[in-house]
Enzyme design. Structure first.
Site, PDB file in Angstrom:
ATOM      1  CE1 TYR A 115     -24.031  24.478   3.619  1.00  0.00           C
ATOM      2  CE2 TYR A 115     -24.859  24.917   1.218  1.00  0.00           C
ATOM      3  CZ  TYR A 115     -24.859  24.179   2.475  1.00  0.00           C
ATOM      4  OH  TYR A 115     -25.482  23.254   2.450  1.00  0.00           O
ATOM      5  N   GLY A 144     -16.070  17.639  -0.796  1.00  0.00           N
ATOM      6  CA  GLY A 144     -14.993  16.470  -0.809  1.00  0.00           C
ATOM      7  C   GLY A 144     -14.336  16.632  -2.511  1.00  0.00           C
ATOM      8  CE1 TYR A 155     -12.131  27.641   6.308  1.00  0.00           C
ATOM      9  CE2 TYR A 155     -12.870  27.427   8.587  1.00  0.00           C
ATOM     10  CZ  TYR A 155     -13.072  27.778   7.072  1.00  0.00           C
ATOM     11  OH  TYR A 155     -14.356  28.250   6.788  1.00  0.00           O
TER      12      TYR A 155
END
Length: 165
Positions: free
Chosen positions: A93, A100, A138
């Site tokens: 997290y 960004g 991912y």
């Protein structure tokens, strides 16, 4: 093993004094995953399970300068087919206002290096099927979905009932 990267972002192993920070990020993650009431842990449980002797789970903290902006929790599993351990990412997290900046990628790279240092044959995790930003991320790092597998889980009363049959 501390790793410093661009933009004043660094990753380091978590220490017991990070317990409250880890709980804070767990709660933020639960809100992001639309499960704000699902968190049942507390600081004592985190301290015991991540930092006591014999703990099998580990955590890292992501910092921008001196400010914690994210975390990850991982543990080692085992592949019978490879005959090697794997590194399993339980949670990752990064706070909404810090996304960004490459922090998530740096955490993943840190853990990938950890997997290689520990001679792991795999680095695995799961992602919620609606979490398009994570799935896109991912995909961008070259990870491949394992769509042929379905996760099963026993928890709570079902776990108790089954164990006691």
């Amino acid at each position: 093993m501390e790793q410093t990267v661009s933009n004043q972002i660094s990753i380091r192993p978590a220490v017991p004094s990070d317990t409250a920070t880890i709980l804070h990020f767990i709660n933020e993650l639960a809100i992001y995953e639309k499960e704000p009431d699902a968190v049942k842990t507390d600081e004592n449980a985190i301290l015991k399970t991540l930092f006591s002797e014999g703990a099998t789970a580990h955590s890292v903290i992501c910092l921008e300068g001196d400010t914690a902006i994210g975390f990850a929790v991982y543990f080692y599993n085992y592949s019978t087919w490879l005959g090697k351990n794997g590194l399993y990412l339980e949670d990752l997290y990064v706070s909404a206002d810090s996304r960004g900046k490459g922090a998530g990628k740096k955490i993943m790279q840190y853990l990938a290096k950890q997997a290689l240092e520990k001679d792991c044959g795999r680095f695995e995790w799961v992602v919620l099927d609606w979490n398009k930003p994570a799935i896109d991320f991912y995909d961008s790092i070259g990870a491949k979905p394992q769509n042929e597998w379905i996760i099963y889980r026993l928890t709570g009363q079902e776990l108790i009932d089954f164990a006691n049959q």
